[in-house]
Design a protein around this motif. Structure first.
Motif, PDB file in Angstrom:
ATOM      1  N   THR A   1      14.618  -1.506   3.803  1.00 21.44           N
ATOM      2  CA  THR A   1      14.144  -0.559   4.807  1.00 21.44           C
ATOM      3  C   THR A   1      14.860  -0.739   6.138  1.00 21.44           C
ATOM      4  OG1 THR A   1      12.421  -2.002   5.683  1.00 21.44           O
ATOM      5  CG2 THR A   1      11.869  -0.671   3.767  1.00 21.44           C
TER       6      THR A   1
ATOM      7  N   LEU B   1      10.941  -9.640  -5.135  1.00 23.66           N
ATOM      8  CA  LEU B   1      10.610 -10.045  -3.765  1.00 23.66           C
ATOM      9  C   LEU B   1      11.756 -10.818  -3.126  1.00 23.66           C
ATOM     10  CD1 LEU B   1       6.870 -11.137  -4.131  1.00 23.66           C
ATOM     11  CD2 LEU B   1       7.783  -8.989  -3.273  1.00 23.66           C
ATOM     12  N   GLU B   2      12.974 -10.447  -3.492  1.00 26.43           N
ATOM     13  CA  GLU B   2      14.121 -11.104  -2.875  1.00 26.43           C
ATOM     14  C   GLU B   2      14.442 -10.418  -1.553  1.00 26.43           C
ATOM     15  OE1 GLU B   2      17.103 -10.962  -5.823  1.00 26.43           O
ATOM     16  OE2 GLU B   2      16.191 -12.541  -7.060  1.00 26.43           O
ATOM     17  N   ALA B   3      15.263 -11.081  -0.772  1.00 27.85           N
ATOM     18  CA  ALA B   3      15.579 -10.575   0.552  1.00 27.85           C
ATOM     19  C   ALA B   3      16.094  -9.133   0.490  1.00 27.85           C
ATOM     20  CB  ALA B   3      16.625 -11.470   1.217  1.00 27.85           C
TER      21      ALA B   3
ATOM     22  N   GLY C   1      -0.450 -15.040  -4.533  1.00 25.13           N
ATOM     23  CA  GLY C   1       0.101 -15.486  -5.799  1.00 25.13           C
ATOM     24  C   GLY C   1      -0.616 -14.967  -7.020  1.00 25.13           C
TER      25      GLY C   1
ATOM     26  N   VAL D   1       8.162   1.888  -1.012  1.00 28.08           N
ATOM     27  CA  VAL D   1       9.209   2.048  -0.002  1.00 28.08           C
ATOM     28  C   VAL D   1       9.434   0.743   0.759  1.00 28.08           C
ATOM     29  CG1 VAL D   1       8.728   4.491   0.298  1.00 28.08           C
ATOM     30  CG2 VAL D   1       7.643   2.833   1.792  1.00 28.08           C
ATOM     31  N   LEU D   2       8.434  -0.119   0.763  1.00 25.26           N
ATOM     32  CA  LEU D   2       8.608  -1.406   1.433  1.00 25.26           C
ATOM     33  C   LEU D   2       9.364  -2.397   0.552  1.00 25.26           C
ATOM     34  CD1 LEU D   2       5.148  -1.983   3.177  1.00 25.26           C
ATOM     35  CD2 LEU D   2       7.307  -1.258   4.187  1.00 25.26           C
TER      36      LEU D   2
ATOM     37  N   PRO E   1       6.172 -12.207  -8.956  1.00 24.76           N
ATOM     38  CA  PRO E   1       7.338 -11.317  -8.971  1.00 24.76           C
ATOM     39  C   PRO E   1       7.705 -10.912 -10.388  1.00 24.76           C
ATOM     40  CG  PRO E   1       7.717 -13.134  -7.483  1.00 24.76           C
ATOM     41  CD  PRO E   1       6.415 -13.405  -8.166  1.00 24.76           C
TER      42      PRO E   1
ATOM     43  N   ILE F   1      -0.478 -10.280  -3.801  1.00 25.30           N
ATOM     44  CA  ILE F   1       0.863 -10.839  -3.988  1.00 25.30           C
ATOM     45  C   ILE F   1       1.035 -12.079  -3.117  1.00 25.30           C
ATOM     46  CG2 ILE F   1       3.319 -10.408  -3.675  1.00 25.30           C
ATOM     47  CD1 ILE F   1       2.741  -7.470  -4.302  1.00 25.30           C
TER      48      ILE F   1
ATOM     49  N   LYS G   1      -1.214  -6.161  -1.238  1.00 25.55           N
ATOM     50  CA  LYS G   1      -0.317  -7.075  -0.539  1.00 25.55           C
ATOM     51  C   LYS G   1      -0.904  -8.489  -0.545  1.00 25.55           C
ATOM     52  CE  LYS G   1       0.587  -6.111   3.813  1.00 25.55           C
ATOM     53  NZ  LYS G   1       1.010  -5.264   4.949  1.00 25.55           N
TER      54      LYS G   1
ATOM     55  N   ARG H   1       2.913   4.124  -3.347  1.00 28.06           N
ATOM     56  CA  ARG H   1       4.116   4.690  -2.743  1.00 28.06           C
ATOM     57  C   ARG H   1       4.508   3.888  -1.510  1.00 28.06           C
ATOM     58  NH1 ARG H   1       8.258   7.740  -4.034  1.00 28.06           N
ATOM     59  NH2 ARG H   1       6.821   8.965  -5.290  1.00 28.06           N
ATOM     60  N   ALA H   2       3.510   3.542  -0.714  1.00 23.26           N
ATOM     61  CA  ALA H   2       3.775   2.779   0.508  1.00 23.26           C
ATOM     62  C   ALA H   2       4.431   1.444   0.171  1.00 23.26           C
ATOM     63  CB  ALA H   2       2.468   2.561   1.269  1.00 23.26           C
TER      64      ALA H   2
ATOM     65  N   LEU I   1      13.189  -6.543   0.009  1.00 20.10           N
ATOM     66  CA  LEU I   1      12.280  -6.341   1.124  1.00 20.10           C
ATOM     67  C   LEU I   1      12.979  -5.816   2.380  1.00 20.10           C
ATOM     68  CD1 LEU I   1      10.210  -9.626   0.698  1.00 20.10           C
ATOM     69  CD2 LEU I   1       9.571  -7.329  -0.027  1.00 20.10           C
ATOM     70  N   LEU I   2      14.272  -6.041   2.498  1.00 20.12           N
ATOM     71  CA  LEU I   2      14.962  -5.660   3.731  1.00 20.12           C
ATOM     72  C   LEU I   2      15.743  -4.364   3.596  1.00 20.12           C
ATOM     73  CD1 LEU I   2      16.068  -9.195   4.878  1.00 20.12           C
ATOM     74  CD2 LEU I   2      14.499  -7.666   6.058  1.00 20.12           C
TER      75      LEU I   2
ATOM     76  N   VAL J   1       8.222  -3.739  -2.195  1.00 16.56           N
ATOM     77  CA  VAL J   1       7.337  -4.732  -2.782  1.00 16.56           C
ATOM     78  C   VAL J   1       7.033  -4.387  -4.238  1.00 16.56           C
ATOM     79  CG1 VAL J   1       5.054  -5.784  -2.661  1.00 16.56           C
ATOM     80  CG2 VAL J   1       6.316  -5.273  -0.569  1.00 16.56           C
TER      81      VAL J   1
END
Lengths: 235, 235
Positions: A85, A77-79, A26, A60-61, A30, A23, A20, A56-57, A82-83, A63
């Motif tokens: 979930t 990494l667009e909205a 930078g 599911v997020l 993406p 990313i 994480k 895996r984690a 990431l959203l 990312v």
DNA sequence: TCAGCAAGGTGGTCGGACCACTACGGCTCA
DNA sequence: TGAGCCGTAGTGGTCCGACCACCTTGCTGA
């Protein structure tokens, strides 16, 4: 050299944070492809099993994205990525929290509709109308629900805030709506819903943000109030 | 008997859906302990490795909680549990999406502050004041940020919508705020921030929802506008 | 009675093996 | 020459078995 890692938390958790961080800093762009699971495991000094759990984690997020036989890639990494979930929250919520979710939706949906009234294009408006008429032309609850969702989706998209649209998408996820509306529409709320949708549409055509805000708030508020009484039976 | 599973998707993905379904259907209650990883793997007919990945996935989503040496438990499924992932979005967002996130926060924060103005208790108000004075009594950016966060957290909590509060918590996550504010506060925005916080507090004391809404919207809007110019340089 | 210890159970980690799928290159054939 | 087929290397997906780290429990013994 820097092998003074204080070994906080589990190995897998550390790997998640490290990727994480890569990313966030930078170092991973993406769409970029990551090293193989095996290489990554060696780099971070952990086993492939643990590395797979970390991947895996992050998958599911929203990312990372793993493509069988090809490799692991960073999403755009667009909205929306990431959203995704967010839908889980809506699906697993019950009782009082459903009301809370609808309250959040009311606030965001009214704002999005108001923004849309000022920004919507002719093409988008035409699509809104398409779903509106299609919604009124059938009696199949499934079809109505689908066009209802699309109706609001187009409006949210026209608001110009992808993040807000993605959150609303989650708050309107199919299973969520289906659960709440099952009872709501049974009470003959179809007619009322149609009126409310028509009012929203009118405000969009008139390019009147305040009217649009009010119409959308009332629309969601109706369901919200109904659900409130369903749960508590209070005044 | 029902072993006609069409084997859609990966084994792990299926396991995730199955456990999620068990919770959604109420077969697993919040706080309840699950069978061991080994047993679960046998029940779903998959290997322990795959089962662990599924558990890991549901763990990061805030649905499950694994306690080393004890077992796997369903979380309380409260808003805070499920919306913890929201912070990831904020941490990984850059550029235009930061503005979008602040826009969402402005909408929700202003609503939450308005609700708080009507509902806040004396105790909560005292705590708000505590953070306000502490914030004004120091020049350490770290400390200011901490009290700033707490200030808004108490208000969001007083609004009575845990879901909204949890989302705002994610939108104000430490790393997110730190990234945006680093530049903002460098421009000597401390004084302005203090005035705005004071205005919010006044509105709360006066129990004036509309004033509270306006003050909160202006507060977030200031940062939002600053960030907008930082990115685009447009008018 | 209770503090301390020991054993069993549980999640955490590791290594290796094999399977399923993709991508890429060379090969064949028109 | 070109297009299409096909094999192969490489990748993620799955499984197995072993061991480690930690918690819980209940027994032991003062």
């Amino acid at each position: 050299m820097d092998e003074t890692a204080p070994q906080k938390g589990t190995v897998t958790q550390r790997a998640i944070e490290q990727i994480k961080a890569m990313i966030a800093e930078g170092r991973l762009e993406p769409g970029q492809r990551l090293p193989t699971e095996r290489d990554l495991a060696v780099q971070l000094g952990i086993s492939r099993s643990s590395m797979r759990e970390a991947i895996r984690a992050l998958t599911v997020l929203g990312v990372l994205e793993a493509r069988h036989g090809s490799g692991i890639y960073v999403t755009q990494l667009e909205a929306g990525d990431l959203l995704e979930t967010f839908g889980v929250v809506a699906d697993l919520s019950r009782g009082p929290r459903l009301v809370e979710l609808l309250e959040v939706r009311r606030v965001l949906e009214s704002t999005a509709t108001a923004l849309a009234a000022a920004r919507i294009t002719a093409d988008q408006l035409a699509e809104v109308e398409k779903h509106l008429t299609a919604m009124n032309a059938t009696d199949d609850p499934e079809e109505i629900l689908a066009h209802d969702l699309a109706f609001h989706r187009v409006i949210a998209g026209a608001a110009g805030n992808d993040t807000m649209a993605a959150i609303l998408e989650g708050l309107s996820s199919r299973t969520f709506r289906a659960r709440v509306w099952r009872g709501y529409e049974e009470e003959g709320a179809f007619a009322r819903t149609r009126r409310e949708h028509a009012a929203i549409h009118r405000a969009l055509v008139a390019r009147d943000p305040e009217a649009a805000r009010a119409a959308a708030a009332a629309h969601v508020g109706e369901v919200e109030q109904w659900l409130r009484t369903q749960l508590g039976g209070q005044t």
